[in-house]
Design an enzyme around this catalytic site. Structure first.
Site, PDB file in Angstrom:
ATOM      1  N   ASP A   1       0.866  -1.181   0.000  1.00  0.00           N
ATOM      2  CA  ASP A   1       0.000   0.000   0.000  1.00  0.00           C
ATOM      3  C   ASP A   1       0.898   1.225   0.000  1.00  0.00           C
ATOM      4  O   ASP A   1       1.419   1.626   1.042  1.00  0.00           O
ATOM      5  CB  ASP A   1      -0.889   0.033   1.248  1.00  0.00           C
ATOM      6  CG  ASP A   1      -2.039  -0.952   1.177  1.00  0.00           C
ATOM      7  OD1 ASP A   1      -2.841  -0.840   0.253  1.00  0.00           O
ATOM      8  OD2 ASP A   1      -2.119  -1.832   2.051  1.00  0.00           O
ATOM      9  N   ARG A  46       4.158   2.756   2.966  1.00  0.00           N
ATOM     10  CA  ARG A  46       5.016   1.835   3.721  1.00  0.00           C
ATOM     11  C   ARG A  46       6.499   2.152   3.498  1.00  0.00           C
ATOM     12  O   ARG A  46       7.336   1.822   4.332  1.00  0.00           O
ATOM     13  CB  ARG A  46       4.751   0.385   3.312  1.00  0.00           C
ATOM     14  CG  ARG A  46       3.285  -0.012   3.253  1.00  0.00           C
ATOM     15  CD  ARG A  46       2.530   0.304   4.513  1.00  0.00           C
ATOM     16  NE  ARG A  46       1.133  -0.142   4.408  1.00  0.00           N
ATOM     17  CZ  ARG A  46       0.158   0.258   5.214  1.00  0.00           C
ATOM     18  NH1 ARG A  46       0.422   1.109   6.189  1.00  0.00           N
ATOM     19  NH2 ARG A  46      -1.075  -0.196   5.055  1.00  0.00           N
ATOM     20  N   ARG A  85      -6.889  10.535   1.731  1.00  0.00           N
ATOM     21  CA  ARG A  85      -6.549   9.520   0.736  1.00  0.00           C
ATOM     22  C   ARG A  85      -7.329   9.729  -0.560  1.00  0.00           C
ATOM     23  O   ARG A  85      -6.990   9.138  -1.589  1.00  0.00           O
ATOM     24  CB  ARG A  85      -6.830   8.130   1.298  1.00  0.00           C
ATOM     25  CG  ARG A  85      -6.045   7.826   2.568  1.00  0.00           C
ATOM     26  CD  ARG A  85      -6.577   6.601   3.273  1.00  0.00           C
ATOM     27  NE  ARG A  85      -6.355   5.394   2.519  1.00  0.00           N
ATOM     28  CZ  ARG A  85      -6.923   4.219   2.795  1.00  0.00           C
ATOM     29  NH1 ARG A  85      -7.759   4.130   3.838  1.00  0.00           N
ATOM     30  NH2 ARG A  85      -6.677   3.161   2.065  1.00  0.00           N
ATOM     31  N   LYS A  88      -9.320   1.480  -5.823  1.00  0.00           N
ATOM     32  CA  LYS A  88     -10.034   1.049  -4.625  1.00  0.00           C
ATOM     33  C   LYS A  88     -10.808   2.229  -4.035  1.00  0.00           C
ATOM     34  O   LYS A  88     -10.497   3.385  -4.336  1.00  0.00           O
ATOM     35  CB  LYS A  88      -9.055   0.465  -3.595  1.00  0.00           C
ATOM     36  CG  LYS A  88      -7.962   1.427  -3.110  1.00  0.00           C
ATOM     37  CD  LYS A  88      -6.968   0.701  -2.219  1.00  0.00           C
ATOM     38  CE  LYS A  88      -5.946   1.650  -1.618  1.00  0.00           C
ATOM     39  NZ  LYS A  88      -4.910   0.969  -0.835  1.00  0.00           N
ATOM     40  N   HIS A  89     -11.904   1.952  -3.285  1.00  0.00           N
ATOM     41  CA  HIS A  89     -12.433   0.689  -2.804  1.00  0.00           C
ATOM     42  C   HIS A  89     -13.850   0.541  -3.360  1.00  0.00           C
ATOM     43  O   HIS A  89     -14.745   1.268  -2.933  1.00  0.00           O
ATOM     44  CB  HIS A  89     -12.484   0.657  -1.291  1.00  0.00           C
ATOM     45  CG  HIS A  89     -11.186   1.032  -0.616  1.00  0.00           C
ATOM     46  ND1 HIS A  89     -10.755   2.338  -0.469  1.00  0.00           N
ATOM     47  CD2 HIS A  89     -10.232   0.260  -0.042  1.00  0.00           C
ATOM     48  CE1 HIS A  89      -9.598   2.362   0.175  1.00  0.00           C
ATOM     49  NE2 HIS A  89      -9.249   1.123   0.445  1.00  0.00           N
ATOM     50  N   HIS A  99     -11.946  -1.089   9.109  1.00  0.00           N
ATOM     51  CA  HIS A  99     -10.990  -1.846   9.912  1.00  0.00           C
ATOM     52  C   HIS A  99     -11.577  -2.180  11.277  1.00  0.00           C
ATOM     53  O   HIS A  99     -11.177  -3.151  11.917  1.00  0.00           O
ATOM     54  CB  HIS A  99      -9.704  -1.035  10.125  1.00  0.00           C
ATOM     55  CG  HIS A  99      -8.895  -0.842   8.888  1.00  0.00           C
ATOM     56  ND1 HIS A  99      -9.151   0.167   7.985  1.00  0.00           N
ATOM     57  CD2 HIS A  99      -7.835  -1.524   8.394  1.00  0.00           C
ATOM     58  CE1 HIS A  99      -8.283   0.100   7.004  1.00  0.00           C
ATOM     59  NE2 HIS A  99      -7.480  -0.920   7.216  1.00  0.00           N
ATOM     60  N   ASP A 137     -10.208  -6.319  -0.221  1.00  0.00           N
ATOM     61  CA  ASP A 137      -9.479  -5.653   0.843  1.00  0.00           C
ATOM     62  C   ASP A 137      -9.135  -6.731   1.873  1.00  0.00           C
ATOM     63  O   ASP A 137      -9.583  -7.886   1.771  1.00  0.00           O
ATOM     64  CB  ASP A 137     -10.339  -4.542   1.453  1.00  0.00           C
ATOM     65  CG  ASP A 137      -9.511  -3.426   2.068  1.00  0.00           C
ATOM     66  OD1 ASP A 137      -8.327  -3.671   2.374  1.00  0.00           O
ATOM     67  OD2 ASP A 137     -10.043  -2.314   2.251  1.00  0.00           O
TER      68      ASP A 137
END
Length: 538
Positions: free
Chosen positions: A94, A102, A163, A193-194, A206, A277
């Protein structure tokens, strides 16, 4: 059956017989539809054993797997050389830019999508996609789970926010397509996405199961166009959202919904790989359990299932998922033809990406100059009653959340480079500091982070503003925080606190750079989308 259908069926059987899928065991097929996370920054014995047994189609890297660029290269080389698989692994990450990245440092700190939306420049989005793609490819990574093409139409959205490119469907659609073009130019796999759209919810998937209570016609006007544009731009993969859309999916999240995947395939004409996901997110694991949900997702039409780094489902459970897929095929719960179709798509995608050819990786590309250009053109002056608030020789006070103190330190260092000294007053946690107005001398900068969900911090900053109405309010996350402090006479939207953004902000506060960003979202009751102010002359 007509003669034409018989011929078509025989042709399909002949094609299948010539495909690598035909020679794979059921266990190998079950592994091929899984993308797995793992722990650590090196290949340990347990991870090696698990990967050799499951033979997954792919891996995903998280921050816990990353120490440095050279370490990532060594790790992925070790995995590929040590774990011999008949089908090459697809390694993903990601790397959206901004809050979700990351790989950091070394010119990889891009401000993120909402900052791009504030620039209004599609060329910047394409260039960012290209450089991010080249950077990841140089490390041995094959797929970026980006771009996010959700329209952030809900100011209370806790998980998309920065985002997203903004709340305008046309801007999100065109910016997303531009970034996809950049990834394609870099020959980097990417995924939109998403699906079918995560922007108008107020729950983080999440942590729970969001519901998008919107009609299909309304979705066709707002949520779906960016995905349609992505398909037209040649996106090779689309990631599903763990959100319930009653008008489309009934009581199921889109990831588990045949109707949602059918809409993507039939109405939007998508022929590539459908990704899920992470299945360990609470939206899925709380309601269905991960192994059963994986089978449901495959039945619904998902091709590649992600088992990410979620506390609810650690890597020790990955074998159970593979075995559950095998069991479902044996029992007839999962049609073997559906599994074969998913594997066929994955293998075709890997072949298109050249994973079997062992192609040379490009050199790392430093994106610092581009990141700084995006940052300097994105910061938006929302409100001002005068000239730039800082001058060389000033002693400034930064009032900043303790958990974000690193950003304050970077900003103060940037200001110091421009001739401004200062100090940092930290707040947050259980106790807010008692700051007397006469203790705060000189210009004051207030770092605002998610005040729409943090009333304690908002109240503290309001008290500061009452005593010092000349404070400068800096929205370091979404610009919606500015609606919480409408009394601030000077306010800027920064769209994040990456080092390039903080460098640009310092120059803007001193008038070294003219603020040129424009709001990519509406601030309800205050400012329209597209708003941007300018400093007055000194």
């Amino acid at each position: 059956m007509t003669f034409r259908r018989i011929v078509a069926a025989l042709g399909a059987l002949a094609l299948l017989a010539s495909s690598p899928v035909f020679a794979m065991t059921l266990e190998e097929k079950a592994g091929q539809v899984l993308a797995l996370s793992f722990s650590g920054t090196s290949l340990d014995g347990e991870t090696r054993s698990r990967l050799e047994e499951i033979k997954p189609g792919g891996l995903i890297l998280y921050g816990k797997n990353v120490e440095s660029l050279s370490q990532v290269r060594s790790l992925l080389s070790c995995i590929r050389e040590t774990i011999r698989l008949d089908v090459p692994l697809m390694v993903a990450v990601d790397q959206e830019g901004g809050t979700v990245a990351r790989i950091r440092g070394h010119g990889a700190d891009f401000p993120g999508n909402m900052a791009l939306g504030a620039t209004g420049d599609h060329d910047l989005a394409e260039r960012q996609g290209f450089i991010m793609g080249r950077q990841l490819k140089s490390l041995g990574i094959d797929l970026d789970y980006a771009p996010v093409v959700d329209v952030n139409s809900n100011p209370s959205n806790p998980i998309i926010g920065l985002r997203s490119f903004g709340d305008d469907v046309a801007v999100v659609s065109s910016m997303g397509a531009s970034m996809i073009k950049g990834f394609s130019r870099a020959q980097m796999g990417c995924s939109a996405k998403h699906f079918p759209g995560h922007g108008d919810v107020d729950i983080d998937s999440h942590l729970g199961l969001p519901v998008l209570d919107r009609s299909l016609d309304s979705m066709r006007a707002l949520e779906l166009p960016p995905f349609r544009n992505a398909v037209e731009a040649g996106i090779p993969a689309v990631m599903t959202a763990h959100i319930v859309v009653p008008s489309l999916t009934g009581e199921l999240p889109a990831t588990l919904s045949f109707e949602a995947i059918s809409l993507l395939r039939e109405e939007l004409g998508f022929e590539g790989v459908v990704l899920s996901d992470s299945m360990g997110m609470r939206a899925i694991s709380n309601g269905w359990g991960v192994p059963d949900a994986v089978v449901m997702a495959l039945r619904a039409g998902v091709d590649f299932v992600l088992l990410g780094a979620d506390p609810a489902f650690p890597p020790e459970g990955h074998r159970e998922v593979r075995d559950r897929i095998v069991e479902a095929v044996h029992s007839g719960e999962l049609d073997k033809a559906r599994l074969d179709d998913a594997v066929e798509r994955i293998l075709r995608w890997k072949d298109d990406m050249g994973l079997s050819s062992g192609e040379d990786r490009p050199d790392w590309v430093d994106g610092s100059a581009l990141a700084e250009e995006i940052a300097s053109r994105s910061v938006t002056l929302i409100r001002s009653d005068g000239p730039p608030p800082l001058r060389k020789g000033d002693h400034v006070t930064l009032i900043w959340p303790e958990k974000k103190a690193v950003a304050a330190e970077i900003l103060l260092k940037r200001l110091s480079d421009l001739g401004v000294s200062g100090r940092i007053v930290k707040f947050g946690g259980r106790i807010l500091p008692e700051v007397e107005a006469d203790e705060i001398r000189g210009p004051v900068l207030m770092g605002c982070y998610d005040l729409v969900r943090d009333e304690a911090s908002a109240s503290f900053l309001r008290e500061i503003l009452e005593e010092r109405p000349d404070c400068v309010s800096l929205s370091m996350k979404t610009p919606y925080d500015l609606t919480v402090l409408p009394e601030a006479k000077t306010a800027l939207a920064c769209y994040g606190d990456t080092p390039p953004t903080l460098k640009a902000l310092a120059a803007i506060l001193l008038g070294e750079i003219r603020p040129s960003g424009r709001l990519p979202v509406e601030l309800p009751g205050l400012y329209p989308r597209g708003w941007g102010a300018s400093w007055s002359s000194r």
